[in-house]
Design a protein around this motif. Structure first.
Motif, PDB file in Angstrom:
ATOM      1  N   ILE A   1       0.543  -5.596   5.908  1.00 23.51           N
ATOM      2  CA  ILE A   1       0.789  -4.701   4.769  1.00 23.51           C
ATOM      3  C   ILE A   1       2.200  -4.115   4.805  1.00 23.51           C
ATOM      4  O   ILE A   1       2.804  -3.944   5.871  1.00 23.51           O
ATOM      5  CB  ILE A   1      -0.227  -3.532   4.725  1.00 23.51           C
ATOM      6  CG1 ILE A   1      -0.002  -2.540   5.882  1.00 23.51           C
ATOM      7  CG2 ILE A   1      -1.651  -4.048   4.702  1.00 23.51           C
ATOM      8  CD1 ILE A   1      -0.772  -1.239   5.724  1.00 23.51           C
TER       9      ILE A   1
ATOM     10  N   ILE B   1      -7.794  -3.194   4.279  1.00 24.83           N
ATOM     11  CA  ILE B   1      -6.606  -3.518   5.067  1.00 24.83           C
ATOM     12  C   ILE B   1      -6.893  -4.209   6.405  1.00 24.83           C
ATOM     13  O   ILE B   1      -5.972  -4.715   7.051  1.00 24.83           O
ATOM     14  CB  ILE B   1      -5.777  -2.248   5.336  1.00 24.83           C
ATOM     15  CG1 ILE B   1      -6.588  -1.213   6.127  1.00 24.83           C
ATOM     16  CG2 ILE B   1      -5.278  -1.651   4.031  1.00 24.83           C
ATOM     17  CD1 ILE B   1      -5.798   0.033   6.501  1.00 24.83           C
TER      18      ILE B   1
ATOM     19  N   GLY C   1      -4.662   1.196   0.255  1.00 21.99           N
ATOM     20  CA  GLY C   1      -5.060   1.058   1.642  1.00 21.99           C
ATOM     21  C   GLY C   1      -5.435   2.369   2.292  1.00 21.99           C
ATOM     22  O   GLY C   1      -6.053   2.398   3.362  1.00 21.99           O
TER      23      GLY C   1
ATOM     24  N   CYS D   1       0.835  -1.201   0.000  1.00 27.64           N
ATOM     25  CA  CYS D   1       0.000   0.000   0.000  1.00 27.64           C
ATOM     26  C   CYS D   1       0.872   1.254   0.000  1.00 27.64           C
ATOM     27  O   CYS D   1       1.845   1.330   0.760  1.00 27.64           O
ATOM     28  CB  CYS D   1      -0.915   0.033   1.222  1.00 27.64           C
ATOM     29  SG  CYS D   1      -2.000  -1.407   1.385  1.00 27.64           S
TER      30      CYS D   1
END
Length: 448
Positions: free
Chosen positions: A341, A336, A302, A278
């Motif tokens: 991430i 998310i 995200g 992201c």
């Protein structure tokens, strides 16, 4: 940090200036101003706010002028007063004269004190006023000679545009730290901080001014006056990391491709096992794409960016920056939540905005956050035109990487290496100013 534009056109120049300034709005959001010439006199229009708030296309289209300069300004904290709005207007030996500048003069205080000791009174806090006084001192009818003598006195980064009733002049500092470009076609001759301000006017033929180069434009076209000295250029590498638009082509390097390659290199240097890649939009987006492509891990938005918010880094105060981050970026919980991430951003300067952003993302239910930064630790202040705080307020100058990770609140923190950053430029790196990462400040006539 600011943006400058100068135009000599066969068309009415008012609307052209509006289009060009809008194209470099990202370089300054506090104020905007223009100066136009009718061939005999200069007229100034300026105000606080965005270009669209200060000017209207309808009003500027009424201006019957073919020479003009424009400026967008990002003010240092505490210096966003009306009298600092550029372009500045003055007289030199009885001739009307105006200047707009992107940059910072390192020896400003000492030069200013010398002039004040001679009885000269300053009316602004800008480097541009100092440049005006120095040019006035040396001007004896030859503007190029006066600028050349002025440049010999100045230490720092600057790109200037000057309007006089019958001509446009531009010059770039002797190390080429701040960007400046020249473009032309049959209708327009345009000088600007970035190519976006040139291309918006339909001009595709453009080049960078060389370090120390002076351009003079009048009714007969333009002439170039280059430095006779052989100086080592030191282009600002932070232009590619953050400052410029993604479509900027500065000194032979495209910002988007540079940023994307940074993401690819970051994956090679710091691979992690996660679910999504992201970006922190917008400057982190090309690098996040590069990281995702190199890793094969899906790219996802995200964070949702409020497109009506400007840049947060160039806000005047820390309070404004923190509020702006909350207004500008919102976590996408549906994307998310429960995920591991990689979050890709361009830099960590003060660190406070990163802390606030990570708190928001944690609250959205993310499982793990691995923060990837596409520049090395920002340890040293910039004195050449990027408004950064004192060293003690730079997070990377106070804390090591593990301490930064803990303070920001991420599971891991990774910076691209300086070697990796230079590799992304596809050059040997000798022509860059890297002082914000290394502390080795460019010196005139010497190598870093």
């Amino acid at each position: 940090m600011s943006g400058v534009v100068g135009i000599v056109s066969k068309k009415k120049v008012g609307k052209e200036l509006l289009f060009s300034l809008n194209s470099i709005q990202h370089r300054g959001q506090d104020s905007a101003g223009i100066i136009v010439s009718d061939g005999k006199n200069l007229t100034r229009m300026r105000g606080s706010g965005l270009v669209s708030e200060v000017f209207s296309e309808k009003n500027l289209n009424k201006i019957d002028s073919h020479i003009g300069i424009g400026h967008v300004r990002s003010s240092p904290e505490g210096l966003n007063q009306d009298y600092n709005i550029e372009p500045l207007f003055s007289f030199i030996k009885g001739e009307e004269f105006s200047i707009g500048n992107d940059g910072n003069i390192m020896n400003y205080k000492s030069l200013k004190q010398d002039l004040e000791n001679e009885g000269i009174s300053f009316h602004t806090h800008t480097d541009s006023e100092l440049i005006i006084f120095l040019i006035a001192r040396y001007f004896k009818g030859d503007i190029v000679e006066a600028i050349r003598k002025t440049m010999a006195k100045l230490i720092g980064g600057y790109s200037c545009v000057i309007a006089m009733p019958d001509k446009l002049i531009a010059f770039r500092d002797r190390l080429g730290i701040r960007p400046l470009m020249l473009g032309h076609n049959e209708e327009n001759i345009v000088i600007a901080s970035e190519n976006s301000a040139i291309e918006i006017l339909g001009v595709d033929d453009y080049r960078d001014l060389e370090a120390g180069e002076i351009i003079v434009v009048d009714k007969d076209g333009f002439k170039s006056y280059k430095m006779e000295e052989d100086l080592n250029p030191r282009h600002c590498i932070f232009e590619y990391v953050y400052t410029s638009r993604p479509d900027a082509n500065i000194d032979g390097i495209n910002s988007y491709m540079f940023r994307r390659r940074c993401g690819e290199i970051l994956f090679k240097e710091s691979p992690v096992d996660v679910d999504l890649i992201c970006p922190v939009p917008d400057s982190g987006t090309p690098s996040a794409i590069g990281y995702a492509q190199a890793s094969g891990i899906p790219f996802a938005e995200g964070l949702v960016r409020n497109r009506y918010m400007g840049r947060t880094f160039i806000k005047c105060t820390q309070e404004e920056r923190e509020i702006a981050v909350k207004q500008k970026l919102a976590p996408q919980k549906a994307v998310i939540k429960g995920k591991r991430i990689v979050l890709v951003d361009d830099s960590i300067v003060r660190g406070t905005t990163s802390i606030n952003l990570i708190e928001q993302i944690r609250a959205a239910g993310v499982k793990e956050i691995h923060l990837m930064i596409t520049s090395p630790p920002f340890k040293y202040p910039c004195y050449y035109g990027v408004d950064t705080p004192n060293k003690e307020n730079l997070m990377a100058s106070r804390l090591d990487v593990e301490e930064m990770r803990e303070a920001i609140g991420v599971d891991s923190l990774h910076f691209i290496s300086l070697e990796g950053l230079i590799s992304a430029s596809k050059t040997n790196g000798e022509s860059f100013c890297k002082a914000c990462f290394t502390g080795d400040y460019a010196k005139y006539g010497e190598k870093i």
